[in-house]
Design a protein around this motif. Sequence first.
Motif, PDB file in Angstrom:
ATOM      1  N   THR A  18       0.871  -1.255  -0.178  1.00  0.00           N
ATOM      2  CA  THR A  18      -0.185   0.063   0.091  1.00  0.00           C
ATOM      3  C   THR A  18       0.957   0.948  -0.210  1.00  0.00           C
ATOM      4  O   THR A  18       1.710   1.762   0.843  1.00  0.00           O
ATOM      5  CB  THR A  18      -0.268  -0.338   1.314  1.00  0.00           C
ATOM      6  OG1 THR A  18      -0.922  -0.887   1.722  1.00  0.00           O
ATOM      7  CG2 THR A  18      -2.233   0.748   1.086  1.00  0.00           C
ATOM      8  N   LEU A  19       0.899   2.008  -0.910  1.00  0.00           N
ATOM      9  CA  LEU A  19       1.564   3.036  -0.880  1.00  0.00           C
ATOM     10  C   LEU A  19       0.526   4.671  -1.362  1.00  0.00           C
ATOM     11  O   LEU A  19      -0.601   5.280  -0.948  1.00  0.00           O
ATOM     12  CB  LEU A  19       2.340   3.580  -2.158  1.00  0.00           C
ATOM     13  CG  LEU A  19       2.780   2.334  -3.129  1.00  0.00           C
ATOM     14  CD1 LEU A  19       3.541   2.375  -4.086  1.00  0.00           C
ATOM     15  CD2 LEU A  19       4.446   2.061  -2.393  1.00  0.00           C
ATOM     16  N   GLY A  72      -3.398   8.072   4.124  1.00  0.00           N
ATOM     17  CA  GLY A  72      -2.394   8.163   4.803  1.00  0.00           C
ATOM     18  C   GLY A  72      -1.202   6.910   5.493  1.00  0.00           C
ATOM     19  O   GLY A  72      -2.158   6.103   6.222  1.00  0.00           O
ATOM     20  N   ALA A  73      -0.070   6.930   5.720  1.00  0.00           N
ATOM     21  CA  ALA A  73       0.165   7.025   7.387  1.00  0.00           C
ATOM     22  C   ALA A  73       1.309   6.984   7.497  1.00  0.00           C
ATOM     23  O   ALA A  73       1.514   8.281   7.430  1.00  0.00           O
ATOM     24  CB  ALA A  73       1.801   5.852   6.156  1.00  0.00           C
ATOM     25  N   TRP A  74       1.350   6.765   8.481  1.00  0.00           N
ATOM     26  CA  TRP A  74       2.944   7.399   9.824  1.00  0.00           C
ATOM     27  C   TRP A  74       3.713   6.262  10.313  1.00  0.00           C
ATOM     28  O   TRP A  74       3.634   5.139  10.732  1.00  0.00           O
ATOM     29  CB  TRP A  74       1.638   7.701  11.303  1.00  0.00           C
ATOM     30  CG  TRP A  74       2.458   8.663  12.071  1.00  0.00           C
ATOM     31  CD1 TRP A  74       3.812   8.632  12.631  1.00  0.00           C
ATOM     32  CD2 TRP A  74       1.500  10.130  12.373  1.00  0.00           C
ATOM     33  NE1 TRP A  74       3.869  10.064  13.407  1.00  0.00           N
ATOM     34  CE2 TRP A  74       2.525  10.204  13.523  1.00  0.00           C
ATOM     35  CE3 TRP A  74       0.252  10.897  12.360  1.00  0.00           C
ATOM     36  CZ2 TRP A  74       1.936  11.958  13.768  1.00  0.00           C
ATOM     37  CZ3 TRP A  74       0.168  11.071  13.156  1.00  0.00           C
ATOM     38  CH2 TRP A  74       0.519  11.798  13.969  1.00  0.00           C
ATOM     39  N   ILE A  75       5.104   6.898  10.296  1.00  0.00           N
ATOM     40  CA  ILE A  75       6.260   5.930  10.364  1.00  0.00           C
ATOM     41  C   ILE A  75       6.278   6.438  11.641  1.00  0.00           C
ATOM     42  O   ILE A  75       6.828   7.594  11.472  1.00  0.00           O
ATOM     43  CB  ILE A  75       7.449   5.809   9.615  1.00  0.00           C
ATOM     44  CG1 ILE A  75       6.319   5.176   8.276  1.00  0.00           C
ATOM     45  CG2 ILE A  75       8.410   5.482   9.635  1.00  0.00           C
ATOM     46  CD1 ILE A  75       7.559   5.649   6.371  1.00  0.00           C
ATOM     47  N   ALA A 124       6.241   5.832   0.225  1.00  0.00           N
ATOM     48  CA  ALA A 124       5.064   7.222  -0.569  1.00  0.00           C
ATOM     49  C   ALA A 124       4.352   6.780  -1.613  1.00  0.00           C
ATOM     50  O   ALA A 124       6.006   5.993  -2.556  1.00  0.00           O
ATOM     51  CB  ALA A 124       6.123   8.226  -0.853  1.00  0.00           C
ATOM     52  N   ALA A 125       4.084   7.222  -2.355  1.00  0.00           N
ATOM     53  CA  ALA A 125       2.739   7.089  -3.853  1.00  0.00           C
ATOM     54  C   ALA A 125       4.143   7.599  -4.573  1.00  0.00           C
ATOM     55  O   ALA A 125       4.637   8.690  -4.532  1.00  0.00           O
ATOM     56  CB  ALA A 125       1.887   7.185  -3.761  1.00  0.00           C
ATOM     57  N   GLU A 126       4.259   7.768  -6.044  1.00  0.00           N
ATOM     58  CA  GLU A 126       4.399   8.699  -7.040  1.00  0.00           C
ATOM     59  C   GLU A 126       3.863   9.845  -6.813  1.00  0.00           C
ATOM     60  O   GLU A 126       3.583   9.715  -6.985  1.00  0.00           O
ATOM     61  CB  GLU A 126       4.624   7.870  -8.060  1.00  0.00           C
ATOM     62  CG  GLU A 126       4.758   8.842  -9.379  1.00  0.00           C
ATOM     63  CD  GLU A 126       6.221   8.349  -9.738  1.00  0.00           C
ATOM     64  OE1 GLU A 126       7.186   7.672  -9.065  1.00  0.00           O
ATOM     65  OE2 GLU A 126       7.280   8.966 -10.073  1.00  0.00           O
TER      66      GLU A 126
END
Length: 468
Positions: A4-5, A49-52, A130-132
């Motif tokens: 999943t990007l 969204g993602a959180w690292i 991250a997505a393109e």
Amino acid sequence: MTATLSDLVVVSNRLPIDVSVAADGSMTYRRSPGGLVAALQPVLSARSGAWIGWPGAPDFSFEPVRLDGILSIPVALTAEDIADYYEGFSNATLWPLYHDVITQPEYHREWHEAYRTVNAKFAEAAASSAAEGGTVWVHDYQLQLAPSMIKQLRPDVKVGFFNHIPFPPEALFAQLPWRREILMGLLGADLIGFQRAQDAGNFRSCVRRLTGLATRGHQILVRESDGSVRDVLSAAFPISIDSAAVDARARLPRVQARAREIRSELGNPDRILFGVDRLDYTKGIAHRLKAYEELLRERRLKVPGVVMVQVASPSRVGVSAYQTLRDDVETTVGRIAGDFGSLGSPAIHYLHQNQDADEMAALYLAADVMLVTALRDGMNLVAKEYVASRVDGRGALVLSEFAGAADELRHALLVNPHDIDGLKASILRAAAMTPKEQRRRMQALRRRVIENDVSRWASSFLDTLARR
Ligand code: F6P
């Protein structure tokens, strides 16, 4: 790359979730309390969204988990990473250096090595998530090398960086043996945000003096390896709180009842003085206690008419400066309690514990005088929470001019906490403030905090980044 990007990836030292592991190994996840995650939740869930971040314990990891629309992706840290990157370079080198060298920063090459390695781990996780053409937003002083590492791995993504703590003047920053590397690390971002205009100005003068790069207004002109020039924008974006949520909680009948109960449990004093901080030497807790102790000794404040409540939440207990601070604060609290209290009428209540949100709101509502005496603070959200909680328009805020919040909260009683006589005078003035003056000041303070809330802060940063 992960399956999943995400179009928007937030990177910060800590993940926005608390994970508990049951005896059978099963895990439960809960969103951490706090304004930042609440503010970013709508925008993150709209942009898959993602959180690292680090899950907060050594050698602990789990499969990425989606909660309230945010995919949490853990970066596992070993006990050695924690000692060298987190307690060491982040909190015993950078933290004191960036807070006016209140305690002496320690410079150790192995800590710096760990900082670089851990920043690379975070950068790799961000680059693979991250997505393109997406956006990566890196947060805070623990991750200042990550922006350029991400840019190198993924030149297609926009990178933003926000520093939650102050940025020091060049005369102090110049001490750092790795000063140029840190500046170049940050300059991998397209937008670098700071709390105060003063911090952004300090950053640009460090860049001019220590890297030789030119600046034009708020822009920094970075020469790339292929000879092209990329301009990086640096500016102030003062962070805030989820003001509506804090205001709403303070209106709850159970919270208002608890505030009355706290007052009566404290013996219905005329004045409750209140401080709440992470137990950190930047917060000026010792200065506040000194001022209070002198006022009691001089009998300009008297128990049981007055009582102080100090909540100090445990923080960075593995770092020696924090252990020393705890000993100092607790010695002073013990002396104040012993010299000025009597059975049933203590002069001070001290809690070295975290309080839940309802209890905090009730304490804010019960506090006649709020003491924020930081020696240096990026923003200080306690000051804003106090204001947002005072739905009754009452209370008086004593606020250090060295907290970022002082730029906005001009209607507080602004103090220099190093000036103990000045601090004592402001405490007395706050304690004697008429209800009319309290209302006038609080109304102006509330207008500011309610208008400029954390979601406005987040959209202003992300919109500026999108336009880069
Ligand atoms: O304000 C700086 C900061 O690092 C925040 O990002 C964080 O919430 C707070 O201090 C507490 O620090 P720690 O994560 O080290 O417990």
